[in-house]
Design a protein around this motif. Structure first.
Motif, PDB file in Angstrom:
ATOM      1  N   HIS A 377     -46.839  27.882  41.555  1.00  0.00           N
ATOM      2  CA  HIS A 377     -47.619  27.554  40.364  1.00  0.00           C
ATOM      3  C   HIS A 377     -47.268  28.463  39.190  1.00  0.00           C
ATOM      4  O   HIS A 377     -48.044  28.588  38.243  1.00  0.00           O
ATOM      5  N   GLN A 378     -46.088  29.104  39.269  1.00  0.00           N
ATOM      6  CA  GLN A 378     -45.530  29.882  38.155  1.00  0.00           C
ATOM      7  C   GLN A 378     -46.413  31.060  37.758  1.00  0.00           C
ATOM      8  O   GLN A 378     -46.570  31.383  36.585  1.00  0.00           O
ATOM      9  N   GLY A 379     -46.982  31.699  38.754  1.00  0.00           N
ATOM     10  CA  GLY A 379     -47.755  32.913  38.516  1.00  0.00           C
ATOM     11  C   GLY A 379     -46.973  34.138  38.962  1.00  0.00           C
ATOM     12  O   GLY A 379     -45.836  34.046  39.428  1.00  0.00           O
ATOM     13  N   LEU A 380     -47.606  35.299  38.840  1.00  0.00           N
ATOM     14  CA  LEU A 380     -46.979  36.561  39.217  1.00  0.00           C
ATOM     15  C   LEU A 380     -47.896  37.299  40.181  1.00  0.00           C
ATOM     16  O   LEU A 380     -49.067  37.553  39.865  1.00  0.00           O
ATOM     17  N   VAL A 381     -47.371  37.604  41.371  1.00  0.00           N
ATOM     18  CA  VAL A 381     -48.093  38.485  42.281  1.00  0.00           C
ATOM     19  C   VAL A 381     -47.946  39.894  41.744  1.00  0.00           C
ATOM     20  O   VAL A 381     -46.882  40.505  41.859  1.00  0.00           O
ATOM     21  N   ASN A 382     -49.003  40.410  41.149  1.00  0.00           N
ATOM     22  CA  ASN A 382     -48.909  41.697  40.469  1.00  0.00           C
ATOM     23  C   ASN A 382     -48.891  42.864  41.440  1.00  0.00           C
ATOM     24  O   ASN A 382     -48.118  43.802  41.275  1.00  0.00           O
ATOM     25  N   LYS A 383     -49.762  42.805  42.458  1.00  0.00           N
ATOM     26  CA  LYS A 383     -49.762  43.918  43.428  1.00  0.00           C
ATOM     27  C   LYS A 383     -50.492  43.506  44.689  1.00  0.00           C
ATOM     28  O   LYS A 383     -51.313  42.583  44.698  1.00  0.00           O
ATOM     29  N   PHE A 384     -50.124  44.208  45.776  1.00  0.00           N
ATOM     30  CA  PHE A 384     -50.837  44.111  47.047  1.00  0.00           C
ATOM     31  C   PHE A 384     -51.743  45.331  47.144  1.00  0.00           C
ATOM     32  O   PHE A 384     -51.283  46.467  46.988  1.00  0.00           O
ATOM     33  N   ILE A 385     -53.014  45.096  47.405  1.00  0.00           N
ATOM     34  CA  ILE A 385     -53.981  46.186  47.500  1.00  0.00           C
ATOM     35  C   ILE A 385     -54.560  46.150  48.910  1.00  0.00           C
ATOM     36  O   ILE A 385     -55.571  45.475  49.176  1.00  0.00           O
TER      37      ILE A 385
END
Length: 512
Positions: A377-385
């Motif tokens: 869906h053209q998003g960005l996985v910014n971080k894994f927490i």
């Protein structure tokens, strides 16, 4: 489409991975056939020129008989000596290559000098021929000595030049193995491309033309018969100049063009994305440095691509591309984005009741579903927490309909997690609002992140989503910002007061 030209510039030389036995037979056979043929043809041309073309008195019957006996005899002896000694010396210098052993520096240099050794040996044989036939002419018919000596000498020079080029051509598979791992500073010094071009012009053109000048002087200084034959002599020698000069030029040109073509084809492959392309380095001149330089460049490109891939895996491909295009600096920009936050339910309890390997497998499957849907869906996985994931839609790359993309990703994610990660539940929260997207940290260690009310709201909604049917909760403002097609999948839910706020936030849940 990859352009896979012959690795050594000619298919007759085989492949770099050919067997040791095949390499030995190939090199020995080609060297023998090419060198013997060259020298035998040159000897026959010498006999014809010296007997019937040189503008000296016509050879007497005794001279012709002597030449007819001496020329084949000497050529036969020279061929036997040349093949025997040349092959023995060559195989001795190439023993490591024909045995599949790893050579030391001395063996590498000896292998690279084999064409020169063979040429020197043949030069010695042609020098002997020049002395022999000049002496024979002095004894039998002195007035023909100069012409015969010049004819043999010039033919020897041309034959040696052609022989060197042929030996250098045949030795390319061995030279490639000798040059592999050999530093540029350790390579044997010799004539470069420019020097070789001039040298072979001298052998293939200047020497025969010099012979034509000598023949003209001899003809003009001779009797009427010699002067009458002078035009025919000039024509004959001109034909020899054209044929052997052309042959020398073609061979020399091919020795220059073959490395260039290999680099050109490899560059075209790299341009099409084949970064694993390498060139076989088989030339010891500047052209070999060009081939080695291409390999070094390709290695650098592969390392750069690996770093970019690793960088993209850590921060996201879009962030990596933006950083490569605009550079990286502290700070960010304010923009309206949609944020999706997903967190596992009871992960601590799950971890205490299962083996670590099983926990890791479950987490990897969970992260796999989340990342695939965010990317789709053209998003960005910014971080894994820990066991949670923060994704953003609309930064760093603009998304014209980030709210719709975030809600659609949340729906798909919830459906897949329920079907593919049945061991544990997850809550998903979606919120839209203004945030600052950019790099935070220190000058030596940066991190791309999104900071703002939308991020906090999505995190709070995620905690509440764990208690609602479907485990997905979105801010109603996000549903209103989405398209009608997406909004029909959502319905209003009870307003909630998010932690840290005083006013209520309207929310929505999945229909059905």
């Amino acid at each position: 489409m990859a352009r896979r030209s012959a690795p050594f510039g000619a298919r007759v030389l085989g492949r770099p991975d050919q067997s040791v036995r095949s390499l030995r037979l190939r090199v020995q056979l080609l060297l023998t056939v090419m060198l013997v043929s060259t020298n035998v043809i040159a000897a026959g041309v010498v006999f014809l020129i010296a007997s019937f073309v040189v503008p000296s008195p016509r050879p007497t019957g005794g001279t012709l008989v002597s030449l007819a006996i001496a020329v084949p005899t000497y050529v036969g002896v020279a061929v036997v000596i040349g093949v025997g000694v040349g092959t023995r010396l060559s195989l001795r210098a190439l023993r490591w290559a024909t045995q599949g052993a790893e050579p030391d520096l001395r063996q590498r240099l000896a292998a690279l000098r084999v064409p020169l050794w063979l040429t020197v040996m043949q030069g010695a044989l042609w020098l002997g021929a020049t002395v022999l036939f000049t002496t024979l002419s002095l004894v039998l018919q002195p007035e023909r000595a100069l012409g015969s000596g010049v004819a043999v000498g010039i033919a020897g020079l041309v034959a040696c030049g052609i022989a060197f080029l042929l030996a250098d051509f045949v030795m390319r598979p061995i030279s490639a193995r000798a040059l592999d791992g050999l530093a540029v500073t350790d390579r044997p010094r010799g004539a470069g491309v420019g020097g070789r071009m001039v040298l072979f012009w001298c052998l293939g053109t200047a020497a025969p033309v010099g012979g034509m000048v000598v023949a003209s002087i001899v003809g003009l200084a001779g009797d009427d018969d010699a002067r009458g034959r002078l035009p025919f002599t000039v024509l004959a020698i001109s034909a020899v100049v054209l044929v052997f000069g052309l042959l020398t030029t073609v061979l020399n040109a091919r020795s220059v063009v073959a490395p260039v073509i290999s680099v050109r084809d490899a560059l075209l492959d790299v341009e099409q994305g084949d970064l694993d392309r390498e060139v076989v380095v088989f030339d010891g001149t500047e052209l070999g440095s060009l081939q080695a330089g291409f390999n070094a460049m390709a290695q650098g490109l592969r390392e750069r691509e690996q770093l970019r891939d690793l960088f993209g895996r850590h921060v996201g491909r879009d962030v990596a591309l933006a950083a490569a295009a605009r550079g990286v600096e502290l700070g960010g920009e304010s923009r309206v984005v949609s944020v999706l936050f997903v967190d596992l339910v009871g992960s601590t309890t799950y971890a205490t009741r299962h083996d670590p390997a099983e926990v890791v497998d479950t987490l990897n499957r969970f992260f796999g579903v989340v990342v695939e849907e965010v990317d789709r869906h053209q998003g960005l996985v910014n971080k894994f927490i820990g066991d949670a994931v923060l994704a953003v839609f609309g930064a760093p790359v603009d998304h014209p309909d980030h709210a719709t993309a975030a809600l659609s990703a949340a729906r798909a994610m919830a459906r897949r997690l329920a079907a593919e990660v049945t061991e544990i539940d997850a809550g998903i929260g979606v919120a839209t609002g203004e945030a600052v997207a950019g790099h935070v940290g220190a000058a030596s260690r940066l991190e791309y992140t999104v900071i703002g009310d939308a991020v906090n709201s999505a995190a709070r909604l995620t905690d509440l989503a764990k208690e609602v049917p479907g485990c997905v909760l979105a801010a109603w403002a996000t549903v209103e910002a989405a398209t009608a097609e997406e909004a029909k999948h959502w319905k209003r839910h009870d307003p909630v007061v998010l932690r840290g706020r005083h006013e209520e936030t309207d929310t929505g849940v999945l229909c059905g």
